[in-house]
Design a protein around this motif. Structure first.
Motif, mmCIF file in Angstrom:
data_model
loop_
_atom_site.group_PDB
_atom_site.id
_atom_site.type_symbol
_atom_site.label_atom_id
_atom_site.label_comp_id
_atom_site.label_asym_id
_atom_site.label_seq_id
_atom_site.Cartn_x
_atom_site.Cartn_y
_atom_site.Cartn_z
ATOM 1 N N ASN A 168 -3.872 -0.683 -34.209
ATOM 2 C CA ASN A 168 -2.253 -2.273 -34.062
ATOM 3 C C ASN A 168 -1.121 -1.954 -33.955
ATOM 4 O OD1 ASN A 168 -4.980 -4.113 -35.239
ATOM 5 N ND2 ASN A 168 -4.879 -3.168 -36.964
ATOM 6 N N ARG A 191 -7.067 -6.761 -23.028
ATOM 7 C CA ARG A 191 -6.357 -6.646 -24.629
ATOM 8 C C ARG A 191 -5.773 -5.607 -24.466
ATOM 9 N NH1 ARG A 191 -5.641 -8.613 -29.100
ATOM 10 N NH2 ARG A 191 -8.230 -8.715 -29.397
ATOM 11 N N ASP A 212 -1.633 -9.157 -28.246
ATOM 12 C CA ASP A 212 -2.230 -9.947 -29.358
ATOM 13 C C ASP A 212 -1.859 -10.880 -29.306
ATOM 14 O OD1 ASP A 212 -3.898 -10.716 -31.216
ATOM 15 O OD2 ASP A 212 -3.077 -9.097 -32.615
ATOM 16 N N PRO A 213 -1.964 -11.930 -28.998
ATOM 17 C CA PRO A 213 -3.193 -12.901 -28.772
ATOM 18 C C PRO A 213 -3.547 -11.648 -27.221
ATOM 19 C CG PRO A 213 -1.871 -14.341 -27.916
ATOM 20 C CD PRO A 213 -1.447 -13.047 -28.624
#
Length: 264
Positions: free
Chosen positions: A218, A101, A120-121
């Motif tokens: 994010n 990640r 992301d992904p």
């Protein structure tokens, strides 16, 4: 009554575990944890007294949670401290499957990627499991080619399970204000089906606590939102931390994952 492994046949002994036949149920084996810890493809090696019990508890907590979430695993039960009963393999797949990640570790050098870059992904990579060869990574394009041309769908199944497990554990650790950075898992065939095997302990993943109460995760790079210096994983050992600190961090992981029993 304590199990007596002196009377049982040893199947194989690895760096951190010993596998014994289960005379009471031939379709299962005993997986016994050791106090050993290694790094650098096995070149660095120490013993940490009590690590076996800590790793056993973390592994128990995580696999019981994954089983409840419907993940296909080899784990059955843990009859006593340091010992788990798992399903016997038809065949082990000699790969480590890494899902990331957040960019950390070796990918910073070979991938020329900034630390803290968020994927992301998620990205998943396959490594041939061989310490003397330093676990070389398989080429993604060639894997796609053999999936399509050779029907080797085991690769896609491993990739899918890795992502499934990552999403489950990322959410679970987030309850404790910790980011699951990356992990490596292993697989085998049981009754002809690709199945998650081996262990998931402090040596399997990187865990970085949140640096803020409400981090913004994010964005393209999340390094400022996390606290890599507060890491709770084997990087402490890899980076030369003393064994007491390593044990303490692994104990924290065991305590955190014990809380997974309360999660839906």
């Amino acid at each position: 009554m304590s199990l007596n492994f002196d009377t049982m046949k040893k199947v194989i002994e690895g760096k951190t575990k010993i596998i014994y036949e289960n005379p009471a149920a031939a379709h299962t084996v005993y997986m016994v944890f050791k106090d050993d810890i290694t790094a650098g493809d096995g070149l660095k090696h120490d013993l940490i007294e009590g690590k076996s019990g800590i790793d056993w508890l973390t592994n128990k907590n995580i696999f019981e949670y994954l089983n409840r979430k419907g993940v296909r695993t080899h784990y059955i039960s843990s009859p006593q401290e340091k010992v788990s009963i798992v399903k016997r393999l038809d065949r082990k797949i000699n790969l480590e499957v890494v899902t990331r990640r957040v960019a950390a570790g070796s990918i910073l050098k070979w991938g020329n990627i900034a630390e803290g870059t968020r994927f992301d992904p998620l990205i998943t990579q396959f490594h041939y499991k061989d310490d003397p060869l330093h676990d070389p990574m398989l080429d993604d394009e060639y894997i796609e080619f053999i999936i399509q041309s050779k029907g080797s769908h085991e690769y896609q199944q491993m990739r899918d399970i890795n992502v499934q497990v990552f999403m489950i554990l990322e959410k679970a650790f987030a309850h404790h204000h910790i980011q699951l950075v990356d992990f490596k898992l292993e697989y085998g065939l049981i009754d002809g089906v690709v199945t998650l095997i081996d262990e998931i302990t402090g040596g399997s993943f990187r865990l970085w606590p949140y640096a803020k109460k409400e981090p913004n995760l994010n964005q393209q790079n999340v390094l400022a939102e996390l606290d890599p210096k507060g890491r709770l994983d084997k990087d402490t050992y890899r980076m030369g931390g003393d064994l007491a600190s390593v044990k303490s961090k692994f104990q924290i992981i065991a305590e955190i994952t014990s809380g997974f029993r309360d999660l839906a």
